[in-house]
Design a protein around this motif. Structure first.
Motif, short mmCIF file in Angstrom:
data_model
loop_
_atom_site.label_atom_id
_atom_site.label_comp_id
_atom_site.label_asym_id
_atom_site.label_seq_id
_atom_site.Cartn_x
_atom_site.Cartn_y
_atom_site.Cartn_z
N GLY A 155 -8.62 42.91 9.95
CA GLY A 155 -9.49 43.38 8.62
C GLY A 155 -9.94 44.62 9.00
O GLY A 155 -11.13 44.37 9.95
N LEU A 156 -10.05 45.57 8.27
CA LEU A 156 -10.81 46.80 8.07
C LEU A 156 -11.83 46.75 7.14
O LEU A 156 -11.96 45.88 6.18
CB LEU A 156 -10.04 47.91 8.05
N SER A 157 -12.82 47.30 7.31
CA SER A 157 -14.00 47.86 6.26
C SER A 157 -13.19 48.46 5.07
O SER A 157 -12.13 48.96 5.15
CB SER A 157 -15.05 49.02 6.81
N PRO A 158 -13.82 48.14 4.00
CA PRO A 158 -13.22 48.64 2.74
C PRO A 158 -12.62 49.95 2.72
O PRO A 158 -11.37 50.11 2.18
CB PRO A 158 -14.26 48.48 1.57
N TRP A 159 -13.31 51.16 3.16
CA TRP A 159 -12.61 52.32 2.78
C TRP A 159 -11.58 52.70 4.01
O TRP A 159 -10.67 53.29 3.55
CB TRP A 159 -13.82 53.57 2.96
N ASP A 160 -11.56 52.04 5.14
CA ASP A 160 -10.57 52.19 6.04
C ASP A 160 -9.19 51.29 5.68
O ASP A 160 -8.42 51.71 5.92
CB ASP A 160 -11.18 51.75 7.50
N VAL A 161 -9.55 50.29 4.73
CA VAL A 161 -8.41 49.53 4.38
C VAL A 161 -7.44 50.64 3.49
O VAL A 161 -6.31 50.71 3.51
CB VAL A 161 -8.76 48.39 3.42
N PHE A 162 -8.30 51.41 2.70
CA PHE A 162 -7.70 52.37 1.78
C PHE A 162 -7.24 53.53 2.49
O PHE A 162 -5.86 53.77 2.41
CB PHE A 162 -8.82 52.86 1.02
N HIS A 163 -7.80 54.04 3.60
CA HIS A 163 -7.36 54.95 4.53
C HIS A 163 -5.95 54.35 5.22
O HIS A 163 -4.83 55.32 5.16
CB HIS A 163 -8.30 55.56 5.46
N GLN A 164 -5.94 53.07 5.83
CA GLN A 164 -4.76 52.78 6.31
C GLN A 164 -3.46 52.51 5.44
O GLN A 164 -2.46 52.89 5.58
CB GLN A 164 -4.95 51.39 7.00
N GLY A 165 -3.78 52.13 4.22
CA GLY A 165 -2.89 51.82 3.34
C GLY A 165 -2.28 53.10 2.67
O GLY A 165 -1.14 53.37 2.59
N LEU A 166 -3.33 54.18 2.52
CA LEU A 166 -2.68 55.58 2.06
C LEU A 166 -1.77 56.19 3.00
O LEU A 166 -0.84 56.91 2.78
CB LEU A 166 -3.84 56.20 1.69
N LEU B 142 -14.34 41.04 5.77
CA LEU B 142 -15.65 40.33 5.08
C LEU B 142 -16.85 40.66 6.28
O LEU B 142 -17.97 40.75 5.71
CB LEU B 142 -15.47 38.77 5.11
N VAL B 143 -16.48 40.37 7.59
CA VAL B 143 -17.65 40.60 8.51
C VAL B 143 -18.11 41.96 8.32
O VAL B 143 -19.25 42.30 8.50
CB VAL B 143 -16.81 40.24 9.95
N ALA B 144 -17.01 42.97 8.32
CA ALA B 144 -17.65 44.40 8.17
C ALA B 144 -18.48 44.57 7.14
O ALA B 144 -19.52 45.38 7.09
CB ALA B 144 -16.51 45.12 8.34
N ALA B 145 -17.99 43.86 5.88
CA ALA B 145 -18.78 44.30 4.82
C ALA B 145 -20.00 43.68 4.60
O ALA B 145 -20.92 44.13 4.13
CB ALA B 145 -17.95 43.66 3.44
#
Length: 206
Positions: free
Chosen positions: A32-43, A174-177
């Motif tokens: 699981g990635l940090s929130p912005w990196d979730v977006f970057h990966q998905g994009l 969650l851990v990253a957040a």
């Protein structure tokens, strides 16, 4: 120029490269990635580009939001957009995928620690906020939102959209957040103390 480079620009660049390494470690952890990196990966998945290039594309898009918020970028803003993403891609070429669960958790936690270290290097340079941080500051100035509330709004939106785009969300998210903020604060405090001991100058005067 040399003094400016050594005292402000070099730590800024080094901090961005370290942040890129932190992103790569979290990607390889696959927890699981940090929130912005979730977006970057998905994009990146949707556009068929790397997570690093998706980060650059996102930075440019986010900077457009600065216009109505009346925010002005600095050299640090531009370098943030151009250095972190490619650095992450470079380290992803070096770091192989891993299967061992324990090692994946080590990668995740090390990534969070390095985000703190990277931030402690580039934030004190005061050469301009990052594109995403600038939106939070802009919302604070224009609408009176608290920084905490503005940050929450922006990151929750990035997380939800990134998840729908296919970004990796898991326990590590969650851990990253929870962990990135306190880690950055702790690393900044350590840096301040080291600077004070080496120079004898109170941090507030730096």
């Amino acid at each position: 120029m040399s003094a400016f480079f050594l005292k402000r620009l070099f730590p800024l660049l080094l901090g961005f490269v370290i942040w890129g390494l932190a992103v790569a470690l979290q990607v390889r952890a696959e927890l699981g990635l940090s929130p912005w990196d979730v977006f970057h990966q998905g994009l990146g998945f949707r556009l068929g580009i790397t997570i690093g290039m998706a980060g650059v594309v996102t930075s440019v898009g986010v900077l457009l939001l600065w216009i109505p918020l009346r925010m002005k970028p600095g050299i640090g803003t531009v370098l943030n957009a151009l250095v972190i993403g490619p650095s992450a891609d470079l380290f992803l070429l070096i770091l192989p995928p891993i299967d061992d669960l324990l090692l994946r958790w080590v990668f995740l936690l090390l990534g969070i620690l390095l985000m703190g270290v990277g931030s402690a290097l580039y934030l004190p340079a005061r050469l301009g906020t990052g594109p995403r941080d600038g939106v939070m500051v802009g919302l604070n100035r224009k609408f009176g939102f608290s920084i905490r509330f503005a940050r929450t709004i922006v990151e929750v939106c990035a997380l939800v959209i990134g998840w729908f785009l296919g970004g990796t969300v898991g326990l590590g998210t969650l851990v990253a957040a929870i962990g990135i903020g306190p880690t950055i604060q702790a690393c900044l405090q350590i840096r301040h103390r080291l600077v004070e001991r080496m120079t004898g100058i109170p941090q507030g005067a730096i």
